[in-house]
Design a protein around this motif. Structure first.
Motif, PDB file in Angstrom:
ATOM      1  N   VAL A  42      -8.940  10.675  -8.218  1.00  0.00           N
ATOM      2  CA  VAL A  42      -8.930   9.235  -7.939  1.00  0.00           C
ATOM      3  C   VAL A  42      -7.663   8.844  -7.194  1.00  0.00           C
ATOM      4  CG1 VAL A  42      -8.784   6.954  -9.004  1.00  0.00           C
ATOM      5  CG2 VAL A  42     -10.437   8.616  -9.849  1.00  0.00           C
ATOM      6  N   GLU A  43      -6.523   9.363  -7.613  1.00  0.00           N
ATOM      7  CA  GLU A  43      -5.262   9.013  -6.958  1.00  0.00           C
ATOM      8  C   GLU A  43      -5.233   9.518  -5.509  1.00  0.00           C
ATOM      9  OE1 GLU A  43      -2.350   8.924 -10.894  1.00  0.00           O
ATOM     10  OE2 GLU A  43      -2.216  10.583  -9.450  1.00  0.00           O
ATOM     11  N   SER A  76       0.820  -1.209   0.000  1.00  0.00           N
ATOM     12  CA  SER A  76       0.000   0.000   0.000  1.00  0.00           C
ATOM     13  C   SER A  76       0.853   1.258   0.000  1.00  0.00           C
ATOM     14  CB  SER A  76      -0.924  -0.003   1.222  1.00  0.00           C
ATOM     15  OG  SER A  76      -1.800  -1.109   1.197  1.00  0.00           O
ATOM     16  N   VAL A  84      -7.711   6.123   1.159  1.00  0.00           N
ATOM     17  CA  VAL A  84      -8.224   4.782   1.454  1.00  0.00           C
ATOM     18  C   VAL A  84      -7.099   3.882   1.979  1.00  0.00           C
ATOM     19  CG1 VAL A  84      -9.169   2.682   0.415  1.00  0.00           C
ATOM     20  CG2 VAL A  84     -10.131   4.908  -0.176  1.00  0.00           C
ATOM     21  N   LEU A 142      -7.603   7.403  -3.457  1.00  0.00           N
ATOM     22  CA  LEU A 142      -7.031   6.084  -3.204  1.00  0.00           C
ATOM     23  C   LEU A 142      -5.968   6.162  -2.109  1.00  0.00           C
ATOM     24  CD1 LEU A 142      -6.827   3.097  -3.928  1.00  0.00           C
ATOM     25  CD2 LEU A 142      -5.218   3.705  -5.745  1.00  0.00           C
TER      26      LEU A 142
END
Length: 316
Positions: free
Chosen positions: A250-251, A75, A257, A254
């Motif tokens: 989006v990046e 991650s 997250v 993410l």
């Protein structure tokens, strides 16, 4: 209908009064918060990124499992690959400081509420108000008090994340078996001793669940903190919204997250340290247990050998 209750005007007057009369206190709060967030951000960015990744993976392995450690490495490496390391560490620092402040306030309030029905009756509607009020509303007075930057974002985050910490601490303390508390009282323990020795240890899993919720809510406020000018992934999301930049949004989302998953798994494991198969603490506990069993069985084996030797001598 001409009747109108100017609640908003009253609140605005109260905010103006605080701004005018408590300016020195607000400056101290702003300095302390800025120092903590910027200091932690500096510490997170000081070593090479792979050092932080290794430390995070070791923490995940220590409290949860080697699988989580591997997932943490993947991650965080993905965050680096997307070029989000600096804003991710800025967000992590903001969340950790906000969660720490919220926990320091929430746990004593939860204990007080559990032990005092009057305090509980007063706190309950206040916590309901704090949880149901839209989080954006908190930014308005926070920006008036502290201007644009990390401080109003952190203040709004603390207010929004505080209630579950108070509620779950109260629930944990009140959920302790009354017979256990009475046994402590029968042995002459003071209320403070009962709290430290009985109630807090037994309520710790519930309290740590509250800490987990505080951290998750603090992280969910990252975007709103970005609207107040706080650096990090939230600010990138706000910029992506204003420019309709799908890739950037989006990046950054993410990245939030991935940090959320790491913090959630680690803090959830704190409530049952050493009881997760695969964690380093569990492995060490198993080894210590095996060594104790071996040490305990050694005298028995030695006694059996001596008895056998005596029989052989008598037979001879």
């Amino acid at each position: 209908m001409n009747f109108h209750l100017p609640i908003g005007t009253w609140v605005e007057s109260a905010v103006d009064w605080i701004k005018s009369n408590l300016d020195g206190l607000l400056d101290v709060v702003s300095f302390v918060v800025t120092f903590l967030v910027e200091g932690l951000t500096f510490l997170l960015l000081l070593p090479y990124f792979y050092v932080v990744i290794v430390v995070a993976a070791l923490i995940a392995w220590l409290v949860r499992s080697w699988q989580l450690a591997v997932g943490t490495v993947i991650s965080f490496a993905l965050i680096v690959a997307m070029g989000l390391w600096v804003p991710a560490m800025q967000t992590l620092a903001l969340v950790l400081v906000a969660a720490l402040v919220a926990v320091v306030i929430a746990i004593p309030l939860g204990i007080w509420s559990a032990r005092n029905p009057t305090v509980r009756a007063v706190l309950k509607p206040v916590l309901d108000f704090m949880q149901t009020m839209p989080a954006f509303v908190y930014l308005i007075p926070a920006i008036v008090f502290f201007s644009i930057g990390v401080v109003p974002g952190l203040v709004a985050t603390v207010i929004f994340a505080l209630p579950p910490g108070v509620r779950l601490t109260e629930l944990g303390i009140r959920g302790v078996d009354s017979e256990t508390v009475e046994a402590g009282q029968a042995f002459g323990a003071t209320p403070a001793q009962i709290l430290r020795g009985i109630q807090l240890p037994l309520a710790m899993p519930t309290i740590l669940a509250g800490v987990n919720q505080v951290i998750m809510l603090a992280l969910s406020m990252a975007v709103i903190a970005g609207m107040a000018g706080a650096d990090g992934l939230g600010k990138m999301v706000v910029e992506a919204i204003s420019t309709v930049n799908i890739a950037k949004g989006v990046e950054a989302g993410l990245g939030v997250v991935l940090i959320a998953v790491f913090l959630d798994r680690v803090t959830a494991a704190l409530g049952s340290l050493g009881r997760h198969p695969g964690s380093l603490l569990w492995t060490l506990a198993q080894r210590r247990s095996g060594q104790r069993v071996t040490a305990a069985s050694a005298p028995v084996a030695d006694a059996a050998d001596v008895h056998t030797d005596e029989k052989e001598l008598q037979h001879a």
